[in-house]
Design an enzyme around this catalytic site. Structure first.
Site, PDB file in Angstrom:
ATOM      1  N   HIS A 242      41.592  32.730  16.225  1.00  0.00           N
ATOM      2  CA  HIS A 242      40.812  32.265  15.069  1.00  0.00           C
ATOM      3  C   HIS A 242      39.764  31.287  15.561  1.00  0.00           C
ATOM      4  O   HIS A 242      40.018  30.527  16.502  1.00  0.00           O
ATOM      5  CB  HIS A 242      41.739  31.563  14.061  1.00  0.00           C
ATOM      6  CG  HIS A 242      41.136  31.419  12.708  1.00  0.00           C
ATOM      7  ND1 HIS A 242      40.291  30.394  12.383  1.00  0.00           N
ATOM      8  CD2 HIS A 242      41.245  32.198  11.614  1.00  0.00           C
ATOM      9  CE1 HIS A 242      39.911  30.545  11.127  1.00  0.00           C
ATOM     10  NE2 HIS A 242      40.470  31.631  10.631  1.00  0.00           N
TER      11      HIS A 242
ATOM     12  N   ASP B 217      46.275  37.305   8.952  1.00  0.00           N
ATOM     13  CA  ASP B 217      46.343  38.766   8.854  1.00  0.00           C
ATOM     14  C   ASP B 217      47.509  39.371   9.608  1.00  0.00           C
ATOM     15  O   ASP B 217      47.812  40.542   9.431  1.00  0.00           O
ATOM     16  CB  ASP B 217      45.039  39.378   9.401  1.00  0.00           C
ATOM     17  CG  ASP B 217      43.883  39.076   8.486  1.00  0.00           C
ATOM     18  OD1 ASP B 217      44.073  39.159   7.277  1.00  0.00           O
ATOM     19  OD2 ASP B 217      42.800  38.736   8.986  1.00  0.00           O
TER      20      ASP B 217
END
Ligand code: ACO
Length: 432
Positions: A307, A367
């Site tokens: 991320h 996710d």
């Protein structure tokens, strides 16, 4: 506010400039570089916006190093445990938790707008079998922007409130209708007495037992809440930039939907399931895929890992991992999704112990586990990003409102470092 002296060395002269440093409530303070161009004629250069604050915001704060997330100052873990999507939407929009009557009025204003224009069904039907639902969703938002075009009055607070509520109410209904179409089912009716998540599950899976609907609605509600906002990510920044031209909010949300679709943003949850299915069906073990992800000559990446901001475990992934555990356990012992969950847990374990992932601070993101829960609920894979968009609509409209209310509001217009041809004379085609 303090001032910071900065020296810019361009090889010939040293230019010194004093720039104001703006204090943040949490996180790094920000150097206001606007005087740079005006006083010295320089632009700042930051492709990918690694170190650029594009706006002032009071909505969400992420501590990427600690792996923490707050909506309006409230920790995400506490909201996921004690609040619900509707109350969290109120919080994101209004900067305070509602009392009972505020919440009641807010919910009524949303559910009384579940009656979305029937023409949306025609739009959905136009798309052929196999069309990606994010494309359909974007088209549906375009229809709404056409329908409400004559009303646009973005400086008017009442107009903004009406559009905000309409968007929060309509997008879940549109999503459920797209799901109905994909599952080759008749378009289902809405129920005004149901929450956004309950109404969505009821429309998506009308044949489920009441107990199963309740279980799935609760899991869905938390998934919506966890995806509701995430400060200035790519799709939210798109909505802000698009909305800064004073376009219709429905058109700005359509732009956000297009950005969210990509596999390195909201589309990653779909990619995670593809990856887990591939591992499940292959004769290779998890370590083989970990090695592939580390190989710079191989384009394979561990989807759902890494991320831009989190350099620690994404707190939303932790919550969804727990939901996946609980939800799969409640469904049945031999749930067909259990093997995918087991592979995900194994991948996570190996990656978290591997020097490549540790040194780059690559951890599971939201996710990584969300697709498993959505799959267990029965949502078709191509719909995962639609679910994300449905929830993020709340954050998008909160940011759109905040931007327009900002005293510094003006059209967003990035600059560039031009590296093309020098000024060149046109040569006629006969001379080329
Ligand atoms: N698997 C293997 N290696 C990775 C991964 C991954 N998932 N993610 C990053 N890396 C490596 C990169 O190759 C790079 O290595 P290097 O320093 O040796 O060159 C290093 O880690 C830094 O990665 P960047 O791509 O520079 O990080 P960036 O911040 O630009 O990208 C992103 C972040 C896009 C999320 C990236 O980690 C990725 O592609 N992850 C997989 C897709 C994904 O899960 N996306 C969802 C994001 S969350 C969301 O939008 C809801």
């Amino acid at each position: 506010m303090t001032n910071k002296k900065i020296t810019i060395k361009d090889g010939q002269t040293d230019n010194e400039i004093e720039l104001p440093v703006l204090d943040s409530i949490l996180g790094p303070n920000v150097v206001d570089i606007r005087a740079l161009e005006k006083n010295l004629g320089y632009l700042s250069h930051d492709p990918g916006f690694i170190a650029t604050s594009s706006c002032e915001s009071k909505i969400t704060y992420i501590d990427g190093n600690e792996g923490k997330l707050w909506y309006r100052g409230y920790p995400i873990e506490e909201l996921a445990e004690k609040s619900n999507f509707t109350e969290t939407a109120y919080l994101l929009l209004n900067d305070k938790l509602p009392n009972k009557s505020d919440l009641n009025d807010f919910f009524k204003s949303i559910s009384s707008n579940y009656n979305v224009d029937e023409q949306i069904k025609d739009i959905i039907n136009i798309f052929g079998k196999g069309s990606h639902p994010m494309a359909i969703m974007s088209a549906c938002l375009s229809l709404l922007s056409a329908k409400y075009h004559n009303e646009i009055d973005i400086q008017n607070k009442d107009y903004r409130y009406r559009s905000t509520i309409k968007l929060i109410a309509s997008v879940p209904v549109i999503s459920a209708w797209i799901l109905n179409s994909i599952m080759q089912r008749d378009f289902q009716n809405t129920s005004e007495n149901l929450s956004i998540a309950e109404n969505f599950i009821n429309m998506a899976f009308p044949d489920l037992s009441d107990d199963q609907k309740e279980l799935s609605s609760r899991a869905m509600d938390v998934i919506f809440l966890l995806h509701a906002d995430h400060e200035q990510n790519a799709s939210t920044s798109t909505v802000r930039l698009s909305g800064s031209s004073e376009t219709s909010p429905y058109a700005a949300i359509a732009a956000g939907i297009s950005t969210l679709w990509g596999p390195t943003h909201g589309g990653a949850n779909e990619a995670v399931i593809n990856m887990l299915e591939e591992i499940k069906n292959s004769d290779k073990d998890v370590e083989f895929y970990i090695e592939q992800a580390k190989d710079k000559n191989n384009p394979f990446r561990l989807m759902g890992f890494g991320h831009r901001i989190y350099k620690n475990y994404d707190p939303r992934a932790k919550i969804i991992q727990k939901i996946a555990h609980e939800y799969l356990a409640k469904l049945s012992k031999d749930n067909p999704n259990k093997p995918l969950f087991d592979i995900a847990m194994k991948l996570e374990k190996y990656a978290l112990e591997d020097e490549y992932f540790v040194s780059r601070k690559l951890y599971p993101n939201v996710d990584f586990y969300s697709g498993i829960v959505l799959k267990a609920i029965g949502i078709p894979q191509s719909m995962y990003t639609v679910i994300f968009a449905l929830a993020r609509t709340v954050g998008w409209v909160a940011h759109w409102n905040e931007m327009i209310e900002d005293k510094n509001f003006r059209i967003g217009r990035p600059r560039q470092l031009y590296t093309g041809n020098k000024k060149t004379k046109y040569t006629d085609i006969s001379e080329r």
